[in-house]
Design an enzyme around this catalytic site. Structure first.
Site, short mmCIF file in Angstrom:
data_model
loop_
_atom_site.label_atom_id
_atom_site.label_comp_id
_atom_site.label_asym_id
_atom_site.label_seq_id
_atom_site.Cartn_x
_atom_site.Cartn_y
_atom_site.Cartn_z
N HIS A 62 47.52 40.10 48.60
CA HIS A 62 46.52 40.66 47.66
C HIS A 62 47.10 40.74 46.24
O HIS A 62 47.19 41.81 45.65
CB HIS A 62 46.05 42.04 48.14
CG HIS A 62 44.71 42.44 47.57
ND1 HIS A 62 43.70 43.04 48.30
CD2 HIS A 62 44.20 42.32 46.33
CE1 HIS A 62 42.66 43.28 47.53
NE2 HIS A 62 42.93 42.85 46.33
N GLU A 107 43.81 44.70 56.05
CA GLU A 107 45.06 44.78 55.27
C GLU A 107 45.79 46.07 55.58
O GLU A 107 45.13 47.10 55.71
CB GLU A 107 44.72 44.69 53.77
CG GLU A 107 44.14 43.35 53.40
CD GLU A 107 43.76 43.23 51.92
OE1 GLU A 107 44.23 44.03 51.10
OE2 GLU A 107 42.99 42.30 51.61
N ARG A 160 37.16 39.49 49.49
CA ARG A 160 37.56 40.57 50.38
C ARG A 160 37.69 39.95 51.77
O ARG A 160 36.96 39.01 52.11
CB ARG A 160 36.51 41.69 50.42
CG ARG A 160 36.56 42.63 49.23
CD ARG A 160 37.83 43.47 49.19
NE ARG A 160 37.87 44.40 48.07
CZ ARG A 160 38.48 44.13 46.90
NH1 ARG A 160 39.10 42.98 46.71
NH2 ARG A 160 38.50 45.04 45.94
N GLY A 165 29.63 34.71 40.35
CA GLY A 165 29.68 35.81 39.38
C GLY A 165 30.75 35.52 38.35
O GLY A 165 31.13 34.37 38.14
N ILE A 188 39.69 34.79 47.84
CA ILE A 188 40.26 35.78 46.91
C ILE A 188 39.30 36.96 46.77
O ILE A 188 39.46 37.79 45.87
CB ILE A 188 40.54 35.17 45.51
CG1 ILE A 188 39.34 34.41 44.94
CG2 ILE A 188 41.74 34.23 45.57
CD1 ILE A 188 38.29 35.22 44.27
N ARG A 227 23.43 34.12 45.65
CA ARG A 227 22.19 34.67 46.26
C ARG A 227 21.00 34.57 45.33
O ARG A 227 19.87 34.42 45.77
CB ARG A 227 22.41 36.09 46.77
CG ARG A 227 22.76 37.10 45.72
CD ARG A 227 23.08 38.45 46.34
NE ARG A 227 24.07 39.12 45.50
CZ ARG A 227 24.61 40.29 45.76
NH1 ARG A 227 24.29 40.92 46.86
NH2 ARG A 227 25.49 40.83 44.95
N ILE A 285 34.00 36.06 38.37
CA ILE A 285 35.23 35.43 38.89
C ILE A 285 34.93 34.01 39.36
O ILE A 285 35.70 33.08 39.08
CB ILE A 285 35.84 36.30 40.02
CG1 ILE A 285 36.28 37.66 39.45
CG2 ILE A 285 37.03 35.58 40.67
CD1 ILE A 285 36.73 38.67 40.50
N GLY A 290 45.78 39.23 43.59
CA GLY A 290 44.75 38.84 42.62
C GLY A 290 44.97 39.33 41.20
O GLY A 290 44.87 38.55 40.25
C1 8YV Z 1 42.79 45.04 42.72
C2 8YV Z 1 40.77 43.68 43.41
O1 8YV Z 1 44.08 44.99 42.34
O2 8YV Z 1 39.77 44.57 41.44
C3 8YV Z 1 39.65 44.31 42.62
O3 8YV Z 1 38.60 44.50 43.24
O4 8YV Z 1 40.58 43.11 44.41
C4 8YV Z 1 42.18 43.76 42.99
O5 8YV Z 1 42.83 42.62 42.72
C5 8YV Z 1 42.69 45.99 43.85
O6 8YV Z 1 41.76 45.66 44.79
C6 8YV Z 1 42.36 47.32 43.28
O7 8YV Z 1 40.99 47.56 43.30
#
Ligand code: 8YV
Length: 314
Positions: free
Chosen positions: A281, A263, A234, A153, A232, A176, A155, A283
């Protein structure tokens, strides 16, 4: 005036963006429980929730005033979207705002895990470094190797571009649906083919029921023993217990994780392993990114309040 609940403190620009609405900012960084959510759904017109808030089916069984969940974040696996929609709520998220920052963290983890940066830093900080020598702490040279992206996707593509253009890596991927991208990358016929073909695997698929434990013991066993796995996405897209076993059995050489199944609990077995890089986390953890995410949620709220089409409905 519409009543809005923001479930965590957010940067002030985001809160200012909600001026003119009746806004309550919950003064806690702890995710909301099902009971708290149920009470909020009965009391507010709009919720601006985020990661971990318990928006499970159970939360939607009482009386509901709320009409919109404007999620802060692109990932919404904490929301039972079908249950929300059945209860008459719309759900929006923040795609795009998170892409580059999350891809940057993937590259951070790839390099740290390949080049043993966490282990090296611990050695220096621990006063254990006796000096450079030619065969010390040799890692995997990442440039020119093959990266396998699971989930191509936004990312996944941002990660692949960095790997191709920045590091001269070959890109193979699993997705997929059939995916055309505008840089050299090969979609392989199966997940296991990608797991086996790559030196570095990066998980970038969405979380949720459809991808839960997609990376299981069998998928991990398909990796090469020198391979490195980065997550990175879930935590629950991978069977964390299976990862620990695979690392202990030497089925892969190392891992870099930004997300976990439960988490903030991180299994002690992972903490004990020098070849695993662990981030909390991070990201999207940069102020300008969090502001962009927040303003995207605000734009969805504004559109809803004006009766316009929601820009980022899920
Ligand atoms: C968020 C993330 O900071 O955007 C997302 O889905 O994983 C993040 O890096 C956090 O999860 C807030 O939704």
């Amino acid at each position: 005036m519409m009543k809005v609940l923001v479930t965590r403190p957010l940067p002030k620009q985001v809160i200012e963006g909600l001026s003119g609405l009746d806004v309550t900012v919950r003064d806690s960084n702890v995710p909301m429980t099902v009971d708290e959510i149920a009470a909020a759904l009965a009391a507010y017109d709009i919720l601006l929730p985020t990661l971990g808030d318990a928006l499970s089916a159970e939360a939607f069984t009482g009386s509901i005033r709320c009409k919109l969940l404007a999620n802060f974040g692109v990932g919404y696996n904490h929301i039972d979207v079908a249950a929300a929609q059945a209860a008459g709520l719309a759900v929006t998220n923040t795609p795009g705002a998170v892409t580059d920052a999350t891809a940057d963290i993937a590259l951070t983890l790839m390099l740290m895990a390949c080049r043993r940066a966490g282990e090296g830093e611990r050695m220096v900080r621990g006063g254990q470094w006796a000096g450079w020598h030619p065969t010390q702490m040799l890692g995997m040279h990442m440039s020119g190797k093959t990266v396998g992206i699971i989930g191509m996707g936004r990312i996944g593509q941002a990660i692949a571009r960095r790997c191709h253009f920045g590091f001269g890596m070959q890109v193979v991927f699993h997705n997929r649906s059939q995916k055309e991208v505008d840089f050299p990358a090969t979609q392989l016929p199966s997940l296991h083919a990608v797991m086996g073909a790559a030196d570095v695997i990066v998980l970038a698929m969405p979380g949720g029921a459809e991808t839960r434990h997609m990376i299981d013991a069998k998928a991990l066993a398909a990796m090469q023993p020198h391979g490195v796995l980065v997550n990175i996405a879930r935590g629950d897209v991978m069977d964390e217990a299976a990862l620990i076993e695979a690392l202990q059995a030497g089925q892969l050489a190392g891992a870099g994780l930004d997300v976990y199944e439960r988490e903030p609990d991180v299994p002690q077995a992972l903490i004990n392993m020098e070849n695993v890089t662990l981030l909390p986390h991070l990201g999207t953890a940069a102020l300008e990114v969090r502001v962009d995410m927040g303003l995207m949620a605000v734009a969805n709220i504004r559109a809803f309040a004006a009766g316009e089409e929601l820009p980022n409905a899920v």
